[in-house]
Design a protein around this motif. Structure first.
Motif, mmCIF file in Angstrom:
data_model
loop_
_atom_site.group_PDB
_atom_site.id
_atom_site.type_symbol
_atom_site.label_atom_id
_atom_site.label_comp_id
_atom_site.label_asym_id
_atom_site.label_seq_id
_atom_site.Cartn_x
_atom_site.Cartn_y
_atom_site.Cartn_z
ATOM 1 N N SER A 1 -84.501 -38.191 -6.348
ATOM 2 C CA SER A 1 -83.217 -37.730 -5.856
ATOM 3 C C SER A 1 -82.062 -38.268 -6.698
ATOM 4 O O SER A 1 -81.089 -37.555 -6.930
ATOM 5 N N GLU A 2 -82.166 -39.509 -7.154
ATOM 6 C CA GLU A 2 -81.057 -40.095 -7.908
ATOM 7 C C GLU A 2 -80.716 -39.236 -9.130
ATOM 8 O O GLU A 2 -79.553 -39.060 -9.477
ATOM 9 N N VAL A 3 -81.734 -38.716 -9.774
ATOM 10 C CA VAL A 3 -81.543 -37.985 -11.017
ATOM 11 C C VAL A 3 -81.325 -36.483 -10.769
ATOM 12 O O VAL A 3 -80.686 -35.803 -11.545
ATOM 13 N N GLY B 1 -94.819 -36.425 5.191
ATOM 14 C CA GLY B 1 -94.143 -36.462 3.899
ATOM 15 C C GLY B 1 -94.976 -37.312 2.980
ATOM 16 O O GLY B 1 -96.129 -37.005 2.726
ATOM 17 N N LYS B 2 -94.382 -38.403 2.514
ATOM 18 C CA LYS B 2 -95.110 -39.285 1.614
ATOM 19 C C LYS B 2 -96.060 -40.166 2.420
ATOM 20 O O LYS B 2 -95.691 -40.707 3.437
ATOM 21 N N ALA B 3 -97.273 -40.326 1.928
ATOM 22 C CA ALA B 3 -98.242 -41.165 2.630
ATOM 23 C C ALA B 3 -97.859 -42.634 2.454
ATOM 24 O O ALA B 3 -97.442 -43.051 1.386
ATOM 25 N N LEU C 1 -81.918 -34.335 4.186
ATOM 26 C CA LEU C 1 -81.359 -35.217 3.154
ATOM 27 C C LEU C 1 -82.338 -35.381 1.994
ATOM 28 O O LEU C 1 -81.953 -35.549 0.848
ATOM 29 N N PHE C 2 -83.645 -35.337 2.301
ATOM 30 C CA PHE C 2 -84.680 -35.355 1.255
ATOM 31 C C PHE C 2 -84.492 -34.122 0.375
ATOM 32 O O PHE C 2 -84.208 -33.031 0.876
ATOM 33 N N THR C 3 -84.661 -34.307 -0.930
ATOM 34 C CA THR C 3 -84.372 -33.210 -1.869
ATOM 35 C C THR C 3 -85.479 -32.160 -1.970
ATOM 36 O O THR C 3 -85.257 -31.081 -2.514
ATOM 37 N N GLY C 4 -86.681 -32.498 -1.457
ATOM 38 C CA GLY C 4 -87.838 -31.621 -1.671
ATOM 39 C C GLY C 4 -87.653 -30.210 -1.130
ATOM 40 O O GLY C 4 -87.849 -29.226 -1.853
ATOM 41 N N GLY C 5 -87.286 -30.101 0.142
ATOM 42 C CA GLY C 5 -87.211 -28.798 0.808
ATOM 43 C C GLY C 5 -86.209 -27.870 0.158
ATOM 44 O O GLY C 5 -86.554 -26.795 -0.341
ATOM 45 N N ARG D 1 -88.294 -46.929 -12.313
ATOM 46 C CA ARG D 1 -89.364 -47.810 -11.826
ATOM 47 C C ARG D 1 -90.733 -47.146 -11.880
ATOM 48 O O ARG D 1 -91.733 -47.730 -11.473
ATOM 49 N N ASP D 2 -90.776 -45.898 -12.327
ATOM 50 C CA ASP D 2 -92.062 -45.195 -12.415
ATOM 51 C C ASP D 2 -92.743 -45.522 -13.737
ATOM 52 O O ASP D 2 -92.128 -45.444 -14.801
ATOM 53 N N ILE D 3 -93.996 -45.888 -13.649
ATOM 54 C CA ILE D 3 -94.753 -46.265 -14.844
ATOM 55 C C ILE D 3 -95.524 -45.048 -15.364
ATOM 56 O O ILE D 3 -96.299 -44.434 -14.618
ATOM 57 N N PHE E 1 -97.433 -29.663 -6.174
ATOM 58 C CA PHE E 1 -97.456 -30.889 -5.379
ATOM 59 C C PHE E 1 -96.797 -32.052 -6.107
ATOM 60 O O PHE E 1 -97.024 -32.254 -7.305
ATOM 61 N N GLY E 2 -96.052 -32.835 -5.363
ATOM 62 C CA GLY E 2 -95.402 -33.999 -5.956
ATOM 63 C C GLY E 2 -94.741 -34.842 -4.888
ATOM 64 O O GLY E 2 -95.087 -34.757 -3.717
ATOM 65 N N ALA E 3 -93.798 -35.658 -5.315
ATOM 66 C CA ALA E 3 -93.029 -36.583 -4.458
ATOM 67 C C ALA E 3 -93.781 -37.865 -4.152
ATOM 68 O O ALA E 3 -93.231 -38.766 -3.545
ATOM 69 N N GLU E 4 -95.034 -37.942 -4.549
ATOM 70 C CA GLU E 4 -95.789 -39.191 -4.386
ATOM 71 C C GLU E 4 -96.861 -39.220 -5.473
ATOM 72 O O GLU E 4 -97.275 -38.168 -5.971
ATOM 73 N N PRO E 5 -97.314 -40.415 -5.836
ATOM 74 C CA PRO E 5 -98.342 -40.484 -6.869
ATOM 75 C C PRO E 5 -99.669 -39.932 -6.353
ATOM 76 O O PRO E 5 -99.983 -40.073 -5.173
ATOM 77 N N TRP E 6 -100.394 -39.277 -7.236
ATOM 78 C CA TRP E 6 -101.747 -38.821 -6.897
ATOM 79 C C TRP E 6 -102.586 -38.864 -8.150
ATOM 80 O O TRP E 6 -102.087 -39.234 -9.209
ATOM 81 N N THR E 7 -103.850 -38.537 -8.022
ATOM 82 C CA THR E 7 -104.768 -38.754 -9.143
ATOM 83 C C THR E 7 -105.463 -37.446 -9.540
ATOM 84 O O THR E 7 -105.417 -36.455 -8.795
#
Ligand code: DLL
Length: 435
Positions: free
Chosen positions: A237-239, A423-425, A137-141, A301-303, A209-215
């Motif tokens: 996923s919404e978009v 997946g996401k930490a 169901l997750f869009t990543g794969g 909601r992403d800044i 790499f993505g799906a979660e914030p990193w630095t």
């Protein structure tokens, strides 16, 4: 390499003309087919015919995750259900899942955009892509999978999990590129090392790499340890899923939003007002081509920030900065606003730290307490020198106080004691409202 040279380098004037045409069309479609939007437009006293320039976007209603939940599961679909050929959903940590549906054309556009992303990372049809985003169901794969095929590369659909086996597959199948969350890339690296496999010595050269914030610090660490070039990919996923925006290998400085398909804005999350170019705020996206579930002004909601200056890669599409946090993920500790990523940057600066950490927030006597659990770097742990351990602890504490203005308790824990995610930490455990 630019996958779609015409669309990705469209001069801004032409791009905006295309966007306006598509925006008008999307508004008409949602107004005619989605009762939620008809009501939202009517309540604001706007009609699709009022959209005469891109500036009129600001007059249109927002869509939120809550609206999607309220219309669970298929209430926002704009096409008859028999034209929908795929469903994905985002579980979300609270409440109902948000469900999205794709027509055949939506899937086709998505594959194209993902192919643009992989190509922007420097991946070609000659590459073997180890795809460790979860399938389901997750869009990543599936998102990365079809993009890889569209590009003509060879995709190895390993999905998430079974990390020991993944390390062997990575070694044996000769992957030259990989796709997964950045935290999983480091986890896989460690797990591989334990089996005597040093990923840096394998042919692997590129990571998306993505799906979660990193630095940036985490990028440097991944690049150094795995011996690869690491690029940032964004999506939700919404978009659509992964592939809403992507960094280019040439500049590695911001992710190009595919503006022929999405119209971005930055707003003040508190007031909903549009902010001037360059400001940091909440990213809002309007889909321009989606058929299954078109969204008007979706509040991510992403800044982040938007950068309209030309990029040296030649793409004309605007670049969004790293996501510095989510407006709803923001921690307020004794009145100080902070994002987990700020702490992550400080941890990584403290010499030798691996980025395995967890933030535990509690409230005692109406006071917030922040505990930063950090795994000790193995070499310090092995050295067993109390003095070195204490020094390390104090340094982190001092930096957090100095740079973020928050007093935190730093707890150093044994290597590998913080649960790894496939997946996401899970970075934040907020116990303030629990029980
Ligand atoms: O995470 C889609 C995706 C899959 C993107 C694979 C990239 C790669 P959701 O599960 O709906 O979709 O989560 C979307 O994840 O609103 C952001 O908060 C966050 N996110 C995604 N990419 C990035 C990134 C997928 N590169 C939510 N940096 C988004 C920071 C990201 N945050």
């Amino acid at each position: 390499m630019i996958f779609d040279i015409e669309m990705e380098t469209l001069p801004r004037e032409e791009l905006e003309a295309l966007q306006l045409r598509r925006l008008k069309n999307q508004c008409e479609r949602v107004y005619a087919n989605v009762p939620f939007y008809r009501k939202a437009f009517d309540e604001l006293g706007v009609s699709p015919g009022d959209v005469r320039s891109l500036k009129d976007l600001a007059r249109l209603p927002f869509t939120t995750k809550q609206d999607m939940r309220d219309n669970y599961p298929y209430g926002l679909f704009a096409m008859p259900i028999d034209t929908i050929v795929r469903i994905h959903a985002s579980s979300g940590t609270t409440g109902r899942a948000t469900v999205v549906g794709y027509t055949r054309r939506d899937l086709d556009n998505w594959a194209d955009m993902m192919a643009r992303c992989l190509s922007a990372a420097g991946i070609t049809r000659r590459d073997f892509i180890h795809n460790a985003y979860g399938y389901g169901l997750f869009t990543g794969g599936l998102g990365a999978h079809y993009g890889a095929e569209r590009l003509g590369a060879t995709v190895i659909p390993v999905s998430g999990g079974a990390t020991k086996r993944q390390a062997q597959i990575l070694r044996d199948f000769g992957a030259t590129a990989m796709t997964c969350t950045p935290s999983y890339a480091l986890h896989l690296y460690e797990s591989a090392l334990e089996q005597g496999i040093d990923i840096a010595k394998l042919p692997l050269a590129i990571g998306v790499f993505g799906a979660e914030p990193w630095t940036e610090e985490m990028r440097a660490e991944i690049e150094r340890k795995l011996g690869i070039s690491a690029l940032n990919i964004y999506g939700l996923s919404e978009v659509m899923g992964p592939g809403v925006s992507m960094e280019c290998a040439e500049a590695k400085c911001g992710m190009h939003i595919f503006e022929d398909h999405f119209l971005p804005e930055i707003i003040d999350p508190a007031t909903g007002e549009q902010l001037p170019p360059g400001s940091e705020g909440e990213l809002v996206l309007t889909t321009l081509t989606k058929e299954g579930i078109p969204l008007i002004r979706y509040r991510t909601r992403d800044i982040t920030t938007l950068n309209y200056t030309p990029c040296r890669c030649g793409r004309t599409h605007v670049r969004m900065g790293r996501v510095v946090g989510r407006s709803d993920d923001m921690l307020i500790i004794r009145g100080v606003n902070l994002f987990p990523q700020h702490i992550e940057s400080l941890l990584m600066e403290a010499e030798g730290t691996t980025p395995h950490y967890q933030l535990v927030v509690t409230r005692e006597n109406n006071l917030d307490h922040l505990e930063i659990k950090v795994e000790l770097p193995a070499e310090i742990f092995i050295s067993d020198e109390i003095r070195r351990i204490q020094q390390f602890e104090r340094k982190i504490q001092k930096n957090v106080k100095e740079f973020l203005g928050v007093t935190a308790k730093v707890s150093l824990v044994q290597p590998n004691s913080i649960p790894r995610s496939e997946g996401k930490a899970a970075r934040v455990i907020d116990l303030r409202n629990a029980g």
